[in-house]
Design a protein around this motif. Structure first.
Motif, PDB file in Angstrom:
ATOM      1  N   PRO A 227       0.819  -1.212   0.000  1.00 59.86           N
ATOM      2  CA  PRO A 227       0.000   0.000   0.000  1.00 59.86           C
ATOM      3  C   PRO A 227       0.855   1.265   0.000  1.00 59.86           C
ATOM      4  O   PRO A 227       1.865   1.354   0.720  1.00 59.86           O
ATOM      5  CB  PRO A 227      -0.816  -0.114   1.294  1.00 59.86           C
ATOM      6  CG  PRO A 227      -0.801  -1.578   1.636  1.00 59.86           C
ATOM      7  CD  PRO A 227       0.525  -2.092   1.150  1.00 59.86           C
ATOM      8  N   GLY A 228       0.477   2.238  -0.827  1.00 59.71           N
ATOM      9  CA  GLY A 228       1.185   3.508  -0.872  1.00 59.71           C
ATOM     10  C   GLY A 228       2.520   3.460  -1.574  1.00 59.71           C
ATOM     11  O   GLY A 228       3.246   4.464  -1.615  1.00 59.71           O
ATOM     12  N   ASP A 229       2.878   2.309  -2.148  1.00 61.48           N
ATOM     13  CA  ASP A 229       4.178   2.148  -2.811  1.00 61.48           C
ATOM     14  C   ASP A 229       4.032   2.514  -4.288  1.00 61.48           C
ATOM     15  O   ASP A 229       3.246   1.899  -5.010  1.00 61.48           O
ATOM     16  CB  ASP A 229       4.652   0.694  -2.670  1.00 61.48           C
ATOM     17  CG  ASP A 229       6.154   0.548  -2.945  1.00 61.48           C
ATOM     18  OD1 ASP A 229       6.657   1.268  -3.819  1.00 61.48           O
ATOM     19  OD2 ASP A 229       6.790  -0.296  -2.291  1.00 61.48           O
ATOM     20  N   GLY A 230       4.770   3.517  -4.717  1.00 62.10           N
ATOM     21  CA  GLY A 230       4.676   3.985  -6.098  1.00 62.10           C
ATOM     22  C   GLY A 230       5.712   3.405  -7.029  1.00 62.10           C
ATOM     23  O   GLY A 230       5.898   3.909  -8.151  1.00 62.10           O
ATOM     24  N   ARG A 231       6.391   2.329  -6.617  1.00 66.15           N
ATOM     25  CA  ARG A 231       7.434   1.738  -7.472  1.00 66.15           C
ATOM     26  C   ARG A 231       6.804   0.861  -8.557  1.00 66.15           C
ATOM     27  O   ARG A 231       6.076  -0.081  -8.268  1.00 66.15           O
ATOM     28  CB  ARG A 231       8.403   0.910  -6.646  1.00 66.15           C
ATOM     29  CG  ARG A 231       9.302   1.711  -5.714  1.00 66.15           C
ATOM     30  CD  ARG A 231      10.173   0.777  -4.891  1.00 66.15           C
ATOM     31  NE  ARG A 231       9.358  -0.101  -4.065  1.00 66.15           N
ATOM     32  CZ  ARG A 231       9.768  -1.290  -3.596  1.00 66.15           C
ATOM     33  NH1 ARG A 231      10.973  -1.748  -3.895  1.00 66.15           N
ATOM     34  NH2 ARG A 231       8.959  -2.011  -2.840  1.00 66.15           N
ATOM     35  N   LEU A 232       7.133   1.185  -9.789  1.00 63.33           N
ATOM     36  CA  LEU A 232       6.646   0.434 -10.950  1.00 63.33           C
ATOM     37  C   LEU A 232       7.823  -0.290 -11.590  1.00 63.33           C
ATOM     38  O   LEU A 232       8.840   0.334 -11.920  1.00 63.33           O
ATOM     39  CB  LEU A 232       6.008   1.385 -11.957  1.00 63.33           C
ATOM     40  CG  LEU A 232       5.511   0.760 -13.270  1.00 63.33           C
ATOM     41  CD1 LEU A 232       4.346  -0.192 -13.010  1.00 63.33           C
ATOM     42  CD2 LEU A 232       5.111   1.855 -14.263  1.00 63.33           C
ATOM     43  N   LEU A 233       7.685  -1.589 -11.749  1.00 61.82           N
ATOM     44  CA  LEU A 233       8.709  -2.391 -12.414  1.00 61.82           C
ATOM     45  C   LEU A 233       8.504  -2.266 -13.913  1.00 61.82           C
ATOM     46  O   LEU A 233       7.390  -2.465 -14.420  1.00 61.82           O
ATOM     47  CB  LEU A 233       8.609  -3.846 -11.963  1.00 61.82           C
ATOM     48  CG  LEU A 233       9.723  -4.802 -12.373  1.00 61.82           C
ATOM     49  CD1 LEU A 233      11.080  -4.336 -11.857  1.00 61.82           C
ATOM     50  CD2 LEU A 233       9.415  -6.206 -11.866  1.00 61.82           C
ATOM     51  N   VAL A 234       9.585  -1.955 -14.621  1.00 62.58           N
ATOM     52  CA  VAL A 234       9.511  -1.618 -16.042  1.00 62.58           C
ATOM     53  C   VAL A 234      10.566  -2.407 -16.821  1.00 62.58           C
ATOM     54  O   VAL A 234      11.691  -2.590 -16.349  1.00 62.58           O
ATOM     55  CB  VAL A 234       9.743  -0.098 -16.247  1.00 62.58           C
ATOM     56  CG1 VAL A 234       9.832   0.256 -17.726  1.00 62.58           C
ATOM     57  CG2 VAL A 234       8.632   0.698 -15.575  1.00 62.58           C
ATOM     58  N   LEU A 235      10.192  -2.840 -18.031  1.00 59.50           N
ATOM     59  CA  LEU A 235      11.177  -3.347 -18.988  1.00 59.50           C
ATOM     60  C   LEU A 235      11.615  -2.191 -19.867  1.00 59.50           C
ATOM     61  O   LEU A 235      10.785  -1.456 -20.410  1.00 59.50           O
ATOM     62  CB  LEU A 235      10.566  -4.439 -19.879  1.00 59.50           C
ATOM     63  CG  LEU A 235      10.534  -5.871 -19.386  1.00 59.50           C
ATOM     64  CD1 LEU A 235       9.953  -6.775 -20.476  1.00 59.50           C
ATOM     65  CD2 LEU A 235      11.913  -6.366 -18.979  1.00 59.50           C
ATOM     66  N   HIS A 236      12.934  -2.035 -20.024  1.00 61.46           N
ATOM     67  CA  HIS A 236      13.453  -1.005 -20.930  1.00 61.46           C
ATOM     68  C   HIS A 236      14.488  -1.651 -21.850  1.00 61.46           C
ATOM     69  O   HIS A 236      14.926  -2.784 -21.640  1.00 61.46           O
ATOM     70  CB  HIS A 236      14.083   0.148 -20.140  1.00 61.46           C
ATOM     71  CG  HIS A 236      15.409  -0.183 -19.527  1.00 61.46           C
ATOM     72  ND1 HIS A 236      16.616   0.176 -20.112  1.00 61.46           N
ATOM     73  CD2 HIS A 236      15.748  -0.855 -18.394  1.00 61.46           C
ATOM     74  CE1 HIS A 236      17.615  -0.247 -19.354  1.00 61.46           C
ATOM     75  NE2 HIS A 236      17.113  -0.882 -18.308  1.00 61.46           N
ATOM     76  N   GLU A 237      14.865  -0.936 -22.899  1.00 63.82           N
ATOM     77  CA  GLU A 237      15.856  -1.465 -23.836  1.00 63.82           C
ATOM     78  C   GLU A 237      16.847  -0.382 -24.255  1.00 63.82           C
ATOM     79  O   GLU A 237      17.301  -0.332 -25.394  1.00 63.82           O
ATOM     80  CB  GLU A 237      15.166  -2.077 -25.057  1.00 63.82           C
ATOM     81  CG  GLU A 237      14.109  -1.199 -25.700  1.00 63.82           C
ATOM     82  CD  GLU A 237      13.433  -1.898 -26.876  1.00 63.82           C
ATOM     83  OE1 GLU A 237      14.132  -2.488 -27.708  1.00 63.82           O
ATOM     84  OE2 GLU A 237      12.198  -1.836 -26.955  1.00 63.82           O
ATOM     85  N   SER A 238      17.187   0.476 -23.316  1.00 63.81           N
ATOM     86  CA  SER A 238      18.077   1.588 -23.638  1.00 63.81           C
ATOM     87  C   SER A 238      19.473   1.126 -23.999  1.00 63.81           C
ATOM     88  O   SER A 238      20.216   1.849 -24.672  1.00 63.81           O
ATOM     89  CB  SER A 238      18.135   2.572 -22.456  1.00 63.81           C
ATOM     90  OG  SER A 238      18.630   1.933 -21.287  1.00 63.81           O
ATOM     91  N   ARG A 239      19.856  -0.093 -23.576  1.00 65.78           N
ATOM     92  CA  ARG A 239      21.182  -0.620 -23.927  1.00 65.78           C
ATOM     93  C   ARG A 239      21.091  -1.741 -24.970  1.00 65.78           C
ATOM     94  O   ARG A 239      22.009  -2.539 -25.112  1.00 65.78           O
ATOM     95  CB  ARG A 239      21.895  -1.122 -22.675  1.00 65.78           C
ATOM     96  CG  ARG A 239      22.390   0.008 -21.768  1.00 65.78           C
ATOM     97  CD  ARG A 239      23.279  -0.524 -20.661  1.00 65.78           C
ATOM     98  NE  ARG A 239      22.514  -1.321 -19.716  1.00 65.78           N
ATOM     99  CZ  ARG A 239      21.926  -0.824 -18.628  1.00 65.78           C
ATOM    100  NH1 ARG A 239      22.019   0.460 -18.370  1.00 65.78           N
ATOM    101  NH2 ARG A 239      21.263  -1.609 -17.803  1.00 65.78           N
ATOM    102  N   GLY A 240      19.970  -1.787 -25.691  1.00 69.47           N
ATOM    103  CA  GLY A 240      19.883  -2.701 -26.820  1.00 69.47           C
ATOM    104  C   GLY A 240      19.355  -4.085 -26.498  1.00 69.47           C
ATOM    105  O   GLY A 240      19.431  -4.979 -27.349  1.00 69.47           O
ATOM    106  N   ARG A 241      18.822  -4.276 -25.314  1.00 71.36           N
ATOM    107  CA  ARG A 241      18.167  -5.533 -24.965  1.00 71.36           C
ATOM    108  C   ARG A 241      17.203  -5.275 -23.825  1.00 71.36           C
ATOM    109  O   ARG A 241      17.314  -4.252 -23.140  1.00 71.36           O
ATOM    110  CB  ARG A 241      19.176  -6.616 -24.575  1.00 71.36           C
ATOM    111  CG  ARG A 241      20.019  -6.284 -23.344  1.00 71.36           C
ATOM    112  CD  ARG A 241      21.131  -7.289 -23.140  1.00 71.36           C
ATOM    113  NE  ARG A 241      21.939  -7.009 -21.966  1.00 71.36           N
ATOM    114  CZ  ARG A 241      22.078  -7.812 -20.932  1.00 71.36           C
ATOM    115  NH1 ARG A 241      21.435  -8.975 -20.902  1.00 71.36           N
ATOM    116  NH2 ARG A 241      22.832  -7.492 -19.911  1.00 71.36           N
ATOM    117  N   GLU A 242      16.248  -6.179 -23.619  1.00 68.69           N
ATOM    118  CA  GLU A 242      15.257  -5.960 -22.575  1.00 68.69           C
ATOM    119  C   GLU A 242      15.879  -6.183 -21.199  1.00 68.69           C
ATOM    120  O   GLU A 242      16.360  -7.278 -20.898  1.00 68.69           O
ATOM    121  CB  GLU A 242      14.051  -6.866 -22.787  1.00 68.69           C
ATOM    122  CG  GLU A 242      13.209  -6.449 -23.991  1.00 68.69           C
ATOM    123  CD  GLU A 242      11.882  -7.150 -24.053  1.00 68.69           C
ATOM    124  OE1 GLU A 242      11.767  -8.275 -23.511  1.00 68.69           O
ATOM    125  OE2 GLU A 242      10.941  -6.585 -24.651  1.00 68.69           O
TER     126      GLU A 242
END
Length: 611
Positions: A227-242
């Protein structure tokens, strides 16, 4: 509609024990990993083929009772539970057309004569674009020809739209306290590389935006389960892979999680919010890890041998998961905190017979990276006939998982070659995106490189090789027999794109958005690219027998464009071809129909290589 030669379905493929074995792999009961209700973890939902059609089932762990929920002619594959587990939600479409709405019924079942009711009143019918059920808030996404709408219902009231746009979007994740909603969107026009927006559920206002810029996508996975935790787990590919990052929406901070692992990763939070369950995929195998967000420690979990599929962490820390290999059918297992690993649950009946393992083949191609393929060999001397089985997607990959289809071809004496061509996932962003602006022919360059390597090694007989696939793989098979007619003895295409211009006009809007991103525009904007990528363009160059299997209600590869291609083959008059039409959508959930498809394909291939 013109009539076309109908492909025969043989009564038997084999004169010996192989007949019972190959059929048993499809008819053997199998089930998905049971998913539980967040606040009532003894209540679970799963899908199974135990009735002969894939349908939805519940499992009450407290009483160890199972109940079949759905019983529909074309089957059902999407279902979930709300946090309290009081009801079961499943997606109701029409005969596999994927267009419909979510319905719900009591977990214990409906009274006689009563049907399931719409789960979220006020939501219009459409193609599903995500669903997240909270304790008080429900969020549902729908896609239509007008674009995507995301709806919010509070305390069971009729839903209202919180987001709408002509471009593709989808529900991402709802925060534990149900105040924040993460969505993926492609308002910038590139649905293959979406951005993330977080909305305030109370008023629809924007709480945060995340973008990595052109050509780099972001995927919202899940909020921390606190509750109240705003952390969202995200996949990104800024370095060329997920890879992974944690975006604290409330603090507006981003923390990239750098794991010393090759390949690509995905993850979910542990119930404590301090650890992650990490899927690591590399070279067509997936394993599980536990990552400590505080210390950075990364530990591989001692799960059973094989390739891991679905997985989730129970409230007591037990990891429940599915696992299989090319040689061994899937099991649903539980890894307990003390290290004990066991089969969690199995459907009634005999387990499917096993098959042969796959071998890795790495081949130099035209891309920067080497092409990875999986090879399954029959117990016979080479060079042997071969089926080059091309996966769908295109954003998917063949892995070292059990496949009754692969095993049937091996039993029939074919070497099975599965190519993770450019466009496949798991090999980095550049490999996945290499087909942009030149789809179809790019993938087939990699298939040709693997074909040549298999011939050069003496593994396969070049005069007895067929190309086969479903969906995008079916599209590639049709394109291959038109652009590489000298390589193939036959082409077998299940639910394919056959005429790209007509397919674009008739397909669901989500796929039109994908195509616009893939081609750099619509057919009106990029007519030559669509023409050069369309199998219909090369129909006059086809020289080998062609089999097409197509669903009458397919929203992804619609039937009209298949008919146009078949008519063009008929006008040729000099190429043998056959068709198998079935009354379902993009494939079939009915076991008997699947058996007919496989028997039809193998019989057609045998006849083609014998001629």
């Amino acid at each position: 509609m013109r009539s076309h030669p109908v492909a025969p379905v043989p009564d038997r493929l084999f004169p010996d024990e192989r007949e019972e074995r190959w059929r048993a792999r499809f008819t053997a009961p199998r089930m998905s990993r049971p998913a539980w209700a967040r606040d009532a973890p003894d209540r679970c939902v799963y899908s199974s083929n135990v009735s002969g059609t894939t349908e939805i089932y519940t499992w009450d762990r407290a009483t160890d009772t199972h109940r079949q929920v759905t019983d529909r002619r074309s089957g059902t594959h999407s279902a979930t539970l709300p946090p309290d587990g009081e009801t079961v939600w499943w997606f109701a479409d029409t005969d596999g057309d994927e267009f419909g709405h979510w319905v719900r019924e009591p977990f214990a079942g409906l009274p006689a004569g009563v049907t399931a009711e719409p789960a979220v009143p006020g939501v219009v019918d459409g193609y599903p674009a995500g669903l997240d059920i909270g304790r008080r808030v429900t969020v549902a996404g729908t896609s239509t020809d007008d674009g995507t709408t995301i709806w919010v219902s509070r305390d069971g009231a009729p839903a209202t739209a919180i987001y709408s746009h002509a471009e593709d979007a989808g529900v991402g994740a709802l925060s534990d306290d149900e105040t924040l909603l993460a969505i993926s969107h492609s308002e910038h026009g590139d649905s293959r590389h979406p951005d993330i927006r977080v909305l305030r559920v109370a008023d629809g206002g924007i709480a945060g935006e995340l973008s990595d810029g052109p050509g780099k996508g972001l995927t919202p996975l899940v909020f921390a389960p606190l509750p109240g935790d705003g952390r969202l787990l995200v996949l990104h590919e800024s370095r060329g892979r997920e890879e992974l990052l944690v975006w604290d929406v409330l603090a507006d901070t981003r923390t990239e999680i750098e794991l010393d692992l090759p390949g690509e990763v995905a993850a979910d939070f542990h119930p404590d919010g301090r650890h992650l369950l990490v899927w690591h995929t590399h070279a067509a195998r997936t394993r599980l890890y536990r990552h400590d967000l505080t210390t950075g420690a990364l530990d591989e979990l001692p799960v059973a041998p094989g390739c891991v599929g679905s997985a989730e962490v129970r409230p007591d820390g037990t990891v429940e998961y599915t696992c299989s290999s090319a040689a061994e059918p899937a099991t649903v297992r539980a890894l307990h905190p003390d290290g004990t690993d066991r089969v969690l649950v199995a459907p009634p009946g005999e387990r499917a017979p096993g098959s042969v393992p796959v071998e890795d083949l790495w081949v130099d191609g035209k891309g920067v990276q080497r092409v990875h393929a999986l090879v399954a060999r029959p117990d016979a001397p080479g060079p042997a006939p071969a089926v080059f089985s091309l996966h769908g997607g295109p954003h998917a990959a063949d892995e070292d998982r059990f496949s009754a289809v692969r095993a049937a071809w091996v039993d029939a004496g074919f070497v099975v070659v599965e190519v993770n061509y450019r466009g496949s996932t798991g090999y980095g962003s550049a490999w996945r995106d290499a087909i942009e602006g030149r789809p179809g022919t790019t993938e087939l360059e990699d298939v040709a490189a693997v074909f040549d390597a298999c011939v050069a090694s003496g593994l396969v007989d070049p005069a007895r090789c067929v190309v086969e696939g479903w969906s995008w793989g079916g599209y590639l098979a049709l394109l291959a027999v038109g652009t590489q007619p000298q390589r193939w003895a036959a082409g077998l295409a299940g639910v394919p794109v056959a005429d790209y211009l007509t397919a674009y006009a008739d397909e669901m809007e989500q796929l039109r958005a994908f195509d616009r991103a893939l081609f750099g525009g619509s057919p009106a904007e990029q007519p030559e690219l669509y023409r050069s990528a369309s199998p219909l363009t090369y129909v006059d160059d086809v020289r080998v027998p062609v089999l097409v299997l197509a669903g009458e209600n397919d929203p992804r590869c619609p039937i009209r464009q298949v008919d146009i291609y078949l008519d063009a083959l008929a006008d040729r008059g000099d190429v043998p071809y056959e068709v198998s039409r079935f009354d379902a959508g993009h494939g079939s959930l009915v076991v008997d129909q699947t058996l007919r498809h496989i028997a039809t394909e193998i019989d057609f291939a045998r006849r083609a290589i014998a001629s």
